[in-house]
Scaffold this active site. Sequence first.
Site, PDB file in Angstrom:
ATOM      1  CE  LYS A   7      -4.066   2.019   0.309  1.00 42.26           C
ATOM      2  NZ  LYS A   7      -5.091   1.970  -0.758  1.00 42.26           N
ATOM      3  CG  ASP A  18      -4.873 -13.154   8.195  1.00 47.67           C
ATOM      4  OD1 ASP A  18      -4.960 -14.389   8.165  1.00 47.67           O
ATOM      5  OD2 ASP A  18      -5.647 -12.423   8.851  1.00 47.67           O
ATOM      6  CG  ASP A  65      -8.908 -16.649   5.324  1.00 43.28           C
ATOM      7  OD1 ASP A  65      -7.802 -17.193   5.461  1.00 43.28           O
ATOM      8  OD2 ASP A  65      -9.815 -16.717   6.180  1.00 43.28           O
TER       9      ASP A  65
HETATM   10  C1  IPM Z   1      -4.056 -17.426  10.278  1.00 40.29           C
HETATM   11  C2  IPM Z   1      -4.969 -16.925  11.376  1.00 40.29           C
HETATM   12  C3  IPM Z   1      -4.133 -16.220  12.439  1.00 40.29           C
HETATM   13  C4  IPM Z   1      -3.485 -14.996  11.796  1.00 40.29           C
HETATM   14  C5  IPM Z   1      -4.869 -15.799  13.722  1.00 40.29           C
HETATM   15  C6  IPM Z   1      -5.704 -16.902  14.289  1.00 40.29           C
HETATM   16  C7  IPM Z   1      -3.903 -15.278  14.738  1.00 40.29           C
HETATM   17  O1  IPM Z   1      -5.956 -16.102  10.874  1.00 40.29           O
HETATM   18  O2  IPM Z   1      -3.158 -18.231  10.568  1.00 40.29           O
HETATM   19  O3  IPM Z   1      -4.239 -17.044   9.130  1.00 40.29           O
HETATM   20  O4  IPM Z   1      -4.121 -13.925  11.713  1.00 40.29           O
HETATM   21  O5  IPM Z   1      -2.357 -15.110  11.370  1.00 40.29           O
HETATM   22 MN    MN Z   2      -6.032 -16.053   8.699  1.00 37.93          MN
END
Ligand code: IPM
Ligand code: MN
Length: 366
Positions: A192, A248, A252
């Site tokens: 960013k 992170d 996802d």
């Molecule tokens: C991941 C999880 C963790 C993170 C959390 C649970 C601390 O979301 O491993 O992706 O944010 O890294």
């Molecule tokens: Mn995560």
Amino acid sequence: MRRHRVAYLPGDGIGAEVCEVARRCVDASGLRFGFEVTWDEQLVGGAAIDATGEPLPAATLDSCREADAVLLGAVGGPRWDDPSAAVRPEDALLGLRSALELFANLRPVTAHPALETASPLRPEVRSGADLLIVRELTGGLYFGRPQGRSTDDGVEAAVDTLRYTRPEIERIVELAFGLAEGRRGRLTSVDKANVLASSRLWREVVDEIAPRHPSVSVEHALVDSTAYLILTQPGHYDVIVTENLFGDILSDEAAAIAGSLGLLASASLGTRATEQGRFGLYEPVHGSAPAITGLGISNPLATVASAALMLRWSLGEVEAADALDGAVSAAIEDGPRTGDLGGSDGTEAVAGFLMAQLMLPQEVPA
Ligand code: IPM
Ligand code: MN
Ligand code: NAD
């Protein structure tokens, strides 16, 4: 007989169910390929808080330090979510990552053709997508100080700090270039930089390292538009390197390309060498999935694929890693499917299918 020692940390929620399947797969592959794993089971996360008051007891960390690798399920859940609690299950993960210096988190994402209907993306959009997200894991917003709450002149406030040092950026970017060299030679550095000083330092470092890797074509991209493009043109990406929180979130999101969060594996690596490779912690990208815990319907494939990464990177058991990956592919192609993949089969049905695949007699090379 080759022997390996793995710290086994099932944790909370579906962690125990999915880890158990991965452990059985590794043991079956050991029988077939001639090695044995000693599993040292330890408490972590909410389960550890309940038993000892601490999310990461010293015995757990000691076991990890003595092991060749760590296999972890998941931590956290509503039971420990009180925002005013002094300790949180998630602290265990951060503690492990920092104490074991696991600065590089590798999260591969592939679009298996058999999962066209599981992914919300149109088949022609996801077709052929094969990317590797390299997430920096021990810096950035998760670890920057100051962090916490205060009351200044009667006004409540909270602060988190996004801090990176040059060496922290250099080691992750260098690793990502190396990984890109072994793949299709394309690196996207996501930041960013139009707003954040830490991102501008990140860009500078990437540009300095790039000439050492002439076979890699590198591009810089902003995280907001990348969040869009990753879903609209996933085939564009090969290796993505990015800071902790961006990685992170993007990983996802990228699970939608694969078809489910229940498929995404991860390897967290540092620099410590083991006898057979590199020490690492292996866990699915997903969390403890409280809503489905105990129902026997969780998808174990992300954890089995994580165990395959463990066999490959830390234990040097490449044939077994290939066998686990092959069993996961076979399950995706024509095995039972859990609900997250649009099926109605249970965890145990998937486990049984994987075990049968792993027990199949070895093909004799011609
Ligand atoms: C991941 C999880 C963790 C993170 C959390 C649970 C601390 O979301 O491993 O992706 O944010 O890294
Ligand atoms: Mn995560
Ligand atoms: P989650 O990943 O647990 O669940 C997100 C969604 O995906 C839910 O609908 C869940 O049912 C589904 N899902 C996840 N894994 C699945 C699987 N294997 N099979 C089938 N469906 C699956 O994320 P969340 O709900 O935001 O977080 C729940 C808890 O997990 C929180 O306490 C969070 O802190 C924790 N968490 C832990 C880790 C970890 O231990 N590495 C990672 C992420 C979240």
